[in-house]
Each structure stands twice: as structure tokens, then as C-alpha cells.
Design a protein around this motif. Structure first.
Motif, PDB file in Angstrom:
ATOM      1  N   LYS A   1       0.828  -1.204   0.000  1.00  0.00           N
ATOM      2  CA  LYS A   1       0.000   0.000   0.000  1.00  0.00           C
ATOM      3  C   LYS A   1       0.864   1.257   0.000  1.00  0.00           C
ATOM      4  O   LYS A   1       0.541   2.242  -0.676  1.00  0.00           O
ATOM      5  CB  LYS A   1      -0.932  -0.007   1.214  1.00  0.00           C
ATOM      6  CG  LYS A   1      -2.100  -0.963   1.095  1.00  0.00           C
ATOM      7  CD  LYS A   1      -3.003  -0.865   2.329  1.00  0.00           C
ATOM      8  CE  LYS A   1      -4.199  -1.803   2.193  1.00  0.00           C
ATOM      9  NZ  LYS A   1      -5.078  -1.732   3.396  1.00  0.00           N
ATOM     10  N   ARG A   2       1.961   1.232   0.776  1.00  0.00           N
ATOM     11  CA  ARG A   2       2.862   2.389   0.805  1.00  0.00           C
ATOM     12  C   ARG A   2       3.493   2.614  -0.569  1.00  0.00           C
ATOM     13  O   ARG A   2       3.590   3.752  -1.042  1.00  0.00           O
ATOM     14  CB  ARG A   2       3.956   2.179   1.850  1.00  0.00           C
ATOM     15  CG  ARG A   2       3.485   2.307   3.296  1.00  0.00           C
ATOM     16  CD  ARG A   2       4.589   1.930   4.251  1.00  0.00           C
ATOM     17  NE  ARG A   2       5.760   2.777   4.059  1.00  0.00           N
ATOM     18  CZ  ARG A   2       7.002   2.404   4.375  1.00  0.00           C
ATOM     19  NH1 ARG A   2       7.222   1.197   4.862  1.00  0.00           N
ATOM     20  NH2 ARG A   2       7.997   3.228   4.177  1.00  0.00           N
TER      21      ARG A   2
ATOM     22  N   LEU B   1       2.303   1.563  -3.516  1.00  0.00           N
ATOM     23  CA  LEU B   1       1.278   1.971  -4.470  1.00  0.00           C
ATOM     24  C   LEU B   1       0.809   3.397  -4.206  1.00  0.00           C
ATOM     25  O   LEU B   1       0.559   4.164  -5.139  1.00  0.00           O
ATOM     26  CB  LEU B   1       0.095   1.001  -4.422  1.00  0.00           C
ATOM     27  CG  LEU B   1       0.368  -0.425  -4.912  1.00  0.00           C
ATOM     28  CD1 LEU B   1      -0.878  -1.288  -4.757  1.00  0.00           C
ATOM     29  CD2 LEU B   1       0.830  -0.417  -6.361  1.00  0.00           C
ATOM     30  N   GLY B   2       0.702   3.745  -2.919  1.00  0.00           N
ATOM     31  CA  GLY B   2       0.318   5.110  -2.581  1.00  0.00           C
ATOM     32  C   GLY B   2       1.362   6.109  -3.041  1.00  0.00           C
ATOM     33  O   GLY B   2       1.034   7.185  -3.565  1.00  0.00           O
ATOM     34  N   TYR B   3       2.627   5.721  -2.860  1.00  0.00           N
ATOM     35  CA  TYR B   3       3.727   6.584  -3.316  1.00  0.00           C
ATOM     36  C   TYR B   3       3.712   6.730  -4.835  1.00  0.00           C
ATOM     37  O   TYR B   3       3.941   7.814  -5.378  1.00  0.00           O
ATOM     38  CB  TYR B   3       5.046   5.957  -2.858  1.00  0.00           C
ATOM     39  CG  TYR B   3       6.281   6.639  -3.382  1.00  0.00           C
ATOM     40  CD1 TYR B   3       6.844   7.705  -2.708  1.00  0.00           C
ATOM     41  CD2 TYR B   3       6.884   6.208  -4.558  1.00  0.00           C
ATOM     42  CE1 TYR B   3       7.989   8.332  -3.192  1.00  0.00           C
ATOM     43  CE2 TYR B   3       8.017   6.823  -5.052  1.00  0.00           C
ATOM     44  CZ  TYR B   3       8.570   7.881  -4.359  1.00  0.00           C
ATOM     45  OH  TYR B   3       9.688   8.489  -4.844  1.00  0.00           O
TER      46      TYR B   3
ATOM     47  N   GLY C   1       1.169   6.353  -6.841  1.00  0.00           N
ATOM     48  CA  GLY C   1      -0.106   6.796  -7.413  1.00  0.00           C
ATOM     49  C   GLY C   1      -0.019   8.158  -8.078  1.00  0.00           C
ATOM     50  O   GLY C   1      -0.452   8.337  -9.223  1.00  0.00           O
ATOM     51  N   TRP C   2       0.556   9.149  -7.365  1.00  0.00           N
ATOM     52  CA  TRP C   2       0.686  10.482  -7.952  1.00  0.00           C
ATOM     53  C   TRP C   2       1.706  10.479  -9.073  1.00  0.00           C
ATOM     54  O   TRP C   2       1.549  11.181 -10.082  1.00  0.00           O
ATOM     55  CB  TRP C   2       1.082  11.489  -6.876  1.00  0.00           C
ATOM     56  CG  TRP C   2      -0.007  11.730  -5.886  1.00  0.00           C
ATOM     57  CD1 TRP C   2      -0.054  11.313  -4.583  1.00  0.00           C
ATOM     58  CD2 TRP C   2      -1.243  12.417  -6.125  1.00  0.00           C
ATOM     59  NE1 TRP C   2      -1.228  11.698  -3.999  1.00  0.00           N
ATOM     60  CE2 TRP C   2      -1.977  12.380  -4.927  1.00  0.00           C
ATOM     61  CE3 TRP C   2      -1.797  13.047  -7.242  1.00  0.00           C
ATOM     62  CZ2 TRP C   2      -3.240  12.962  -4.807  1.00  0.00           C
ATOM     63  CZ3 TRP C   2      -3.049  13.632  -7.130  1.00  0.00           C
ATOM     64  CH2 TRP C   2      -3.760  13.589  -5.921  1.00  0.00           C
TER      65      TRP C   2
ATOM     66  N   LYS D   1       6.779  11.905  -0.690  1.00  0.00           N
ATOM     67  CA  LYS D   1       5.469  12.573  -0.779  1.00  0.00           C
ATOM     68  C   LYS D   1       5.144  12.839  -2.247  1.00  0.00           C
ATOM     69  O   LYS D   1       5.220  13.977  -2.686  1.00  0.00           O
ATOM     70  CB  LYS D   1       5.488  13.874   0.022  1.00  0.00           C
ATOM     71  CG  LYS D   1       5.759  13.618   1.515  1.00  0.00           C
ATOM     72  CD  LYS D   1       5.854  14.938   2.282  1.00  0.00           C
ATOM     73  CE  LYS D   1       6.169  14.649   3.753  1.00  0.00           C
ATOM     74  NZ  LYS D   1       6.287  15.898   4.528  1.00  0.00           N
TER      75      LYS D   1
END
Length: 365
Positions: free
Chosen positions: A219-220, A222-224, A226-227, A365
Motif C-alpha cells: 500500500k505504501r 502503491l500510494g507513493y 499513485g501520484w 510525498k
């Protein structure tokens, strides 16, 4: 950084010389039409590369960050999870290409009479080649994060020599040139995957894959990514829509001119990418250590140096573009010189930005 840049610069000289000569042989052997067809077919596959680009950025950042912070256990765990993620991504892109991509190829694009079957064969090998390159990404990221640029340089030279061999085999082959060319490029990609895997397994302890699944880490990552995926999707969309636009409205000869311009620009960008690979680990590791003074200084200095390195090569190229293209290719598709000038101008502006977005990736971020 200077030592790594020298390794990569020497590698670039060899790769560019061999690559440009190989392109000439391939263009003359395939012909303008088949060369344009391969550029279009490969463009469909590359259309999905924004998924790979986003996950690659995440993989590289997490590996380099763990190295900078000295967390060896987390490093091995991150590598194994990145392998899992890239296998899943390869499967996803394979499904997308074999459904949406295949439909677009056969229903929306235009090809010369009698070349649709060869275009489909080239498409299948392009898909396999792309999937192999995705699976290779965690090993490639580990090598760069360890700053083993000497191995990276030697391997790039080996890849250039293999592609030169591809051009020779293509020249003497009695079968359909486009189909043979696609198969040979896939074979080179497969050999390089095995080579990277063997090197990483031998030299880096964390690159021994172990079966694991960490939903939180995934998740970390993929979250990273994503943007980053949004930005990559825009970049790929702009580049590939231009290819499809020229195919639909102007035909495969225009695609050949655009493809040659892209190859010239890719060789120029190699200079910036070589420099980028030398400073990227330094930026991420400096952030992981909390050394903000060095972190900011290296961002500012490398941003300016990236531009001047590209400018140094771009000015003489732009002033002599027609002569260089004629000397290089012999037969130059119409409009190639103008395409080259425009993509070089774009790259000069873009050269400033690489250290800035690497700094953003370092923060997570």
C-alpha cells in the motif's frame, strides 16, 4: 559521483555509436514502411508504460532510502515485495495489451496492404519484450541504488553489441524482416533479464528473493507511486498520441520520420540519464540521513549541469542536422530534420527538472 559519471559517459559513447549505426542498418533493411509500422506497434505497448514508470520510481526510492538509513532487514523485504509487485504489473499489462491494445491495432490504425499479419506478430513480441523489461526492473533498481555504475556501463555496451548482432542477423535473414526483428529484440531482452538476475543474486544479499506478502508495504509503494502514475500517464499520453495522430492522418512514412527523431533524442537524453543515475542515489540517501545542506546543494548544481551537458551536444547537432542525418541514414524520410530540432528544444527545457522531481521522490510525498 564523478567516477560513476565517467563510467556512464564512456558507456554512452559506445552505446550511441553502435546504436546509431544499428539504426541505419535496421532502417535500410526493414525499409521505411516496416520501420514505421514497428514504431506504431511499439507505441501501443509503450502506451501502458506509465504503470511501469510509476512503480519503478517507488521501487528505486524505497531501496535507496533503506540503504541510506542502514536498515538491512527492511531492504531485503522491500526487494522481495517489489519483485511481487512487478510480476503482478507485468501480468496486468499483458492482459491490457492483449485486449484493448490488440483491438486498437486491428481496428483503428492504418497499415500498408498485406502487412497487418506482420504487424500483429511484431505486436506480440513487443508485448513480451515489455513484460520482460518490467520483471527486470527490481534488479536494475538494486544495481543503481548500490551505485555499481561500472557493471551498468559494461552491460549497456553488451546490450548495444547484441542489438548490432540483431541488425546483422536481420540483414541476412530470408524470412519476413519485421517479424524476425521483433523476435530478436525479445530474445535480447530475455538474455539481459537472466544476466541482471545472476549478477544481483551473486553480489547483493537482499536480492535473494523469498516468498512474502506485506500488504502494508505494498500500500505504501502503491500510494507513493499513485501520484507519480498521473505524471507518467500524461507524459506517455502526449508522446504516444503524437505517434497515433501521424499514423492516422499522414501514414507510416511520417511515423518513420518521427521514430528516427525520437531515436536521436533518446541518444541525447542518454547523456542526461547517465548523469542522473550518478546523482540520484546521492539525493535520496542524503535525504534519508537528514543532511539537508548537501541535499539542497546537489539539487541546484545538478539541475544546471544537466542543462549545460545537453546544450553542449545539442547546438552542433542542430546546426548540422541535415548533413548528419544524410551521413547517418543515407535515405532520410521527409520531415525528419524538423522533428529532430523540435524534440531537442523540448528536451533542453525539460533537462532542468530531473533533480527537482528526484528530490520530491526522496521525500516520499
Amino acid at each position: 559521483m564523478a567516477k560513476n559519471t565517467v563510467f556512464l559517459f564512456l558507456r554512452m559513447l559506445v552505446v550511441i555509436c553502435v546504436g546509431l549505426y544499428t539504426s541505419r542498418i535496421v532502417l535500410n533493411t526493414l525499409g521505411v514502411q516496416d520501420f514505421g509500422i514497428y514504431n506504431v506497434v511499439g507505441g501501443i505497448v509503450v502506451l501502458f508504460s506509465f504503470l511501469q514508470s510509476a512503480l519503478t520510481n517507488a521501487t528505486y526510492r524505497f531501496l535507496a532510502y533503506d540503504m541510506g538509513s542502514g536498515n538491512t532487514f527492511s531492504l531485503g523485504h522491500t526487494f522481495s515485495m517489489s519483485v511481487n509487485a512487478h510480476w503482478i504489473l507485468a501480468l496486468l499489462i499483458f492482459i491490457l495489451c492483449e485486449t484493448v491494445g490488440l483491438w486498437f491495432l486491428n481496428n483503428e490504425l492504418s497499415f500498408p496492404k498485406g502487412r497487418l499479419e506482420a504487424a500483429n506478430i511484431a505486436f506480440q513480441f513487443s508485448v513480451l519484450c515489455f513484460c520482460v523489461n518490467i520483471i527486470k526492473t527490481p534488479y536494475n533498481s538494486a544495481i543503481i541504488a548500490h551505485e555499481r555504475m561500472n557493471f551498468y556501463a559494461y552491460t549497456s555496451v553488451l546490450e548495444a553489441v547484441l542489438k548490432l548482432s540483431v541488425a546483422y542477423v536481420l540483414y541476412i535473414s530470408p524470412w519476413d524482416k519485421l517479424s524476425v526483428y521483433s523476435f530478436l529484440l525479445f530474445s535480447v531482452s530475455l538474455l539481459l533479464l537472466i544476466w541482471y538476475w545472476l549478477h544481483c543474486k551473486k553480489h547483493f544479499k537482499e536480492c535473494t528473493y523469498h516468498v512474502c506478502w506485506d500488504t502494508l508495504l505494498l500500500k505504501r509503494m502503491l500510494g507513493y507511486s499513485g501520484w507519480s502514475m498521473v505524471a507518467s500517464m500524461m507524459d506517455v499520453g502526449v508522446a504516444q498520441s503524437a505517434i497515433f495522430f501521424f499514423n492516422i492522418f499522414f501514414g507510416v512514412v511520417a511515423n518513420a520520420a518521427l521514430g528516427i527523431a525520437s531515436q536521436v533524442n533518446a541518444q541525447l537524453i542518454q547523456l542526461i540519464n547517465n548523469f542522473k543515475q550518478a546523482y540520484t542515489p546521492q539525493i535520496i540517501k542524503a535525504y534519508a540521513r537528514g543532511d539537508k545542506v548537501y541535499f539542497l546543494n546537489i539539487i541546484y548544481s545538478t539541475s544546471k549541469l544537466s542543462y549545460f551537458l545537453l546544450l553542449l551536444v545539442s547546438v552542433p547537432l542542430s546546426l548540422n542536422i541535415d548533413f548528419i542525418l544524410k551521413l547517418w541514414l543515407g535515405v532520410v524520410p521527409d520531415g525528419t530534420g524538423l522533428f529532430v530540432l523540435l524534440v531537442v528544444l523540448y528536451s533542453l527545457v525539460d533537462a532542468y527538472s530531473a533533480p527537482l522531481w528526484i528530490a520530491v521522490y526522496a521525500t516520499g510525498k
